[in-house]
Design a protein around this motif. Structure first.
Motif, PDB file in Angstrom:
ATOM      1  N   GLU A  51       2.745   0.877   1.419  1.00  0.00           N
ATOM      2  CA  GLU A  51       1.464   1.147   0.762  1.00  0.00           C
ATOM      3  C   GLU A  51       1.601   1.144  -0.755  1.00  0.00           C
ATOM      4  OE1 GLU A  51      -0.982   4.029   3.810  1.00  0.00           O
ATOM      5  OE2 GLU A  51       0.872   4.817   2.926  1.00  0.00           O
ATOM      6  N   SER A  53       3.720  -0.436  -2.532  1.00  0.00           N
ATOM      7  CA  SER A  53       3.981  -1.788  -3.021  1.00  0.00           C
ATOM      8  C   SER A  53       2.717  -2.646  -3.053  1.00  0.00           C
ATOM      9  CB  SER A  53       5.063  -2.474  -2.172  1.00  0.00           C
ATOM     10  OG  SER A  53       4.628  -2.644  -0.838  1.00  0.00           O
ATOM     11  N   LEU A  54       1.611  -2.113  -2.540  1.00  0.00           N
ATOM     12  CA  LEU A  54       0.327  -2.811  -2.692  1.00  0.00           C
ATOM     13  C   LEU A  54      -0.084  -2.887  -4.169  1.00  0.00           C
ATOM     14  CD1 LEU A  54      -1.727  -1.471   0.353  1.00  0.00           C
ATOM     15  CD2 LEU A  54      -0.611  -3.695   0.098  1.00  0.00           C
ATOM     16  N   PHE A  57       0.948  -6.179  -4.829  1.00  0.00           N
ATOM     17  CA  PHE A  57       0.045  -7.101  -4.126  1.00  0.00           C
ATOM     18  C   PHE A  57      -1.217  -7.320  -4.953  1.00  0.00           C
ATOM     19  CE2 PHE A  57      -3.415  -8.071  -1.177  1.00  0.00           C
ATOM     20  CZ  PHE A  57      -2.875  -9.131  -0.462  1.00  0.00           C
ATOM     21  N   TRP A 107      -7.403   2.900  -4.448  1.00  0.00           N
ATOM     22  CA  TRP A 107      -8.069   1.597  -4.405  1.00  0.00           C
ATOM     23  C   TRP A 107      -8.637   1.226  -5.777  1.00  0.00           C
ATOM     24  CZ3 TRP A 107     -13.120   1.519  -5.889  1.00  0.00           C
ATOM     25  CH2 TRP A 107     -13.846   2.707  -5.791  1.00  0.00           C
ATOM     26  N   LEU A 110      -5.949  -0.224  -7.826  1.00  0.00           N
ATOM     27  CA  LEU A 110      -5.642  -1.581  -7.363  1.00  0.00           C
ATOM     28  C   LEU A 110      -6.647  -2.586  -7.931  1.00  0.00           C
ATOM     29  CD1 LEU A 110      -4.674  -0.970  -3.606  1.00  0.00           C
ATOM     30  CD2 LEU A 110      -3.184  -1.090  -5.620  1.00  0.00           C
ATOM     31  N   CYS A 385       3.201 -11.305  -5.114  1.00  0.00           N
ATOM     32  CA  CYS A 385       2.140 -10.598  -4.411  1.00  0.00           C
ATOM     33  C   CYS A 385       2.562 -10.262  -2.979  1.00  0.00           C
ATOM     34  CB  CYS A 385       0.884 -11.482  -4.416  1.00  0.00           C
ATOM     35  SG  CYS A 385      -0.408 -11.060  -3.260  1.00  0.00           S
ATOM     36  N   PRO A 389       5.712  -6.166  -0.837  1.00  0.00           N
ATOM     37  CA  PRO A 389       5.300  -5.404   0.355  1.00  0.00           C
ATOM     38  C   PRO A 389       6.190  -5.666   1.562  1.00  0.00           C
ATOM     39  CG  PRO A 389       3.377  -6.331  -0.723  1.00  0.00           C
ATOM     40  CD  PRO A 389       4.581  -6.940  -1.389  1.00  0.00           C
TER      41      PRO A 389
END
Length: 435
Positions: A51, A53-54, A57, A107, A110, A385, A389
Motif C-alpha cells: 500500500e 508503495s502506491l 505508483f 488518496w 496520491l 510505477c 509495488p
C-alpha cells in the motif's frame, strides 16, 4: 567551421542550455524527496509495504498518463510552451499537499503526486530532446549525459531535505507503538498522524513556490525555436511519425530497456531504507544517510562516465555497468549484514550512465520525430510505477526461503532488470547504434 559544429555545446546556446539543464535538478529533487516517503507513509498511516508503495505508483503513473499528450503538445507548439505547462502542473501538485494533509487522506496525497508528475512528464518529454537538439548530432549523447549529471544534484538536495526536515522530525513512535495507541487512544493517535502529515507537507509547499519562480523565469526568457536536426525530419502526420518509430528496432528496444532501467532505479533507491531497517535495525533517518551516499556515488560516476564516453562506445560502457549491476545485486540477495548494504549502495555507481545513454541511443537520427519519440521514453518511466509495488508485495509475502529474508528475496526484481539492460546493450553494440 567543422570544429565549431563538433562542440558539445555551441557558444550561442550556452545560456538556453544552462536554463534547461536547471530543470534536470528540479525534477531530480521531486524524485528523491518522494522515495523515502514510501517508508514514512507506511509508519504514519499503518499500511502495508504494498500500500505504501502506491506512492510510487501514483508518482510514476503521472509519467505514463501524460507522456504522449506532452509530446503531441510540444510537436504542435514548441519546447518553451511545453516547459511552461510542465512547471505549472508541477507547482499545482505541490500546493495540493496542504489540503491533503488537512484531510489526513492517503488518496489525496496520491492525487497530489499524480498531478505533480504530470508536470514532470511535460518537463522531461520536453527537456531531453531539447538538450539533444542544442548542438551537432555527433555529440548529442555526450551533451545529454552532461545535462543529466545535474539531475542527481537535485536528487541529493531532495534526499537531504527528506532526511533532515521530514524523517528526522517525524514522531519516533514505532509501528507497534502506533498500533497499540490506535486501539487504546484513537484521539492521541490521530493527533500524532496529523502532526506527522504536516511535517511531510511543509517541504512540498516550499517546493511549489520555488517551481512557481522557475515558471516566471522561463516565461520571460528567450529560448531557441529551431534545432540542428529539424531539417532532417520526414514530413507527415503524427500517425506517420508513430509508424516510423514503431518500425525502428533501435528505438523500440530502447523504450523496453528504459522501462527496466527506471524500474531498477526506483526499487533500489526506495527500498534501501527498508533493507537497512529490517536487516540491520537502523532508524529511517540513519538509513536515508546511506541513500545519500548512494546518490553521491551516482553523481560522481555520472561525470566520470560522461568523460569516458569520449573513448568508449556508449553501448559498450552501458553493458559493462549492467554486468556490474548484476553482480552487486546478487551480493544484496546472498550476502548478509553491512556487506549486503554496501553492495546495495554500490549499485548506484552502475546506474549512473544508464538513463541518458539509453535516451541518446534511442533518439539519435530521429530529427523532429524525437519530439514524439521522447514520449515513448518518458512513458517508459512507468517502469517506476509498476515495479516498486511488486517489490513491496514480495517483501510482504515472500517467505519461501529459510536462509533468505523477504527483503533480500525481493531484490530478484532489480536483478532481472539489469539482465535485460545488459542484453539490450549487447544488442545495440551489434547494431552499431552509435555510428
Amino acid at each position: 567551421m567543422k570544429e565549431q559544429k563538433l562542440k558539445v555545446i555551441p557558444k550561442a546556446l550556452i545560456f538556453p542550455f544552462i536554463l534547461v539543464t536547471s530543470l534536470f535538478a528540479l525534477w531530480g529533487f521531486a524524485n528523491d524527496i518522494t522515495n523515502p516517503m514510501v517508508a514514512a507513509f507506511k509508519n504514519i498511516l499503518l499500511i502495508s509495504n504494498f500500500e505504501s508503495s502506491l506512492v510510487q505508483f501514483a508518482f510514476y503513473g503521472g509519467y505514463c498518463f501524460m507522456a504522449i499528450p506532452a509530446a503531441l503538445f510540444i510537436k504542435k507548439f514548441n519546447y518553451k510552451k511545453g516547459i511552461l505547462v510542465g512547471l505549472a502542473l508541477y507547482s499545482v501538485g505541490c500546493f495540493l499537499f496542504i489540503p491533503a494533509g488537512n484531510a489526513m487522506a492517503f488518496w489525496a496525497f496520491l492525487i497530489a503526486y499524480f498531478i505533480m508528475t504530470c508536470g514532470l512528464a511535460f518537463l522531461e518529454t520536453t527537456s531531453n530532446p531539447f538538450i539533444l537538439s542544442m548542438g551537432p548530432e555527433e555529440t548529442s549523447t555526450q551533451r545529454l549525459n552532461f545535462a543529466q549529471a545535474f539531475n542527481p544534484m537535485g536528487s541529493l538536495t531532495g534526499m537531504l531535505i527528506a532526511k533532515e526536515l521530514i524523517l528526522a522530525r517525524l514522531n519516533p513512535a514505532t509501528e507497534a507503538e502506533r498500533t497499540e495507541l490506535r486501539m487504546s487512544n484513537p484521539d492521541a493517535f490521530a493527533a500524532i498522524q496529523k502532526a506527522d502529515l504536516d511535517v511531510v507537507s511543509g517541504p512540498y509547499l516550499v517546493l511549489g513556490v520555488v517551481v512557481l519562480v522557475f515558471f516566471i523565469i522561463f516565461l520571460i526568457s528567450k529560448l531557441p525555436q529551431d534545432n540542428y536536426t529539424s531539417d532532417k525530419t520526414p514530413e507527415g502526420s503524427n500517425g506517420s511519425a508513430f509508424k516510423r518509430l514503431i518500425k525502428n528496432r533501435r528505438y523500440v528496444s530502447s523504450v523496453v530497456a528504459q522501462v527496466f532501467y527506471v524500474g531498477v532505479q526506483i526499487m533500489v533507491w526506495t527500498f534501501i531504507i527498508q533493507y537497512a531497517e529490517k536487516e540491520l535495525g537502523m532508524a529511517k533517518s540513519t538509513a536515508q544517510g546511506y541513500n545519500m551516499i548512494a546518490m553521491a556515488i551516482f553523481v560522481s560516476c555520472r561525470f566520470i562516465c560522461t568523460f569516458l564516453l569520449k573513448y568508449i562506445k556508449p553501448s559498450l560502457l552501458l553493458m559493462i555497468l549492467a554486468i556490474g549491476g548484476i553482480m552487486f545485486t546478487a551480493g544484496v540477495i546472498f550476502i548478509k549484514g553491512m556487506t549486503g548494504l554496501y553492495c546495495l549502495v554500490a549499485i548506484s555507481a552502475c546506474m549512473s550512465l544508464m538513463f541518458p545513454t539509453i535516451y541518446g541511443i534511442a533518439l539519435r537520427g530521429l530529427g523532429d520525430d524525437a519530439k514524439l519519440g521522447s514520449a515513448g521514453l518518458i512513458l517508459a518511466i512507468g517502469g517506476g510505477c509498476l515495479m516498486p509495488p511488486m517489490q513491496g508485495l514480495l517483501i510482504d509475502k515472500a517467505h519461501w526461503f529459510a536462509s533468505l529474508s523477504s527483503v533480500r528475496v525481493s531484490f530478484v526484481l532489480p536483478l532481472i532488470c539489469f539482465i535485460v539492460i545488459a542484453t539490450y546493450a549487447y544488442m545495440m553494440s551489434r547494431l552499431k547504434a552509435e555510428e
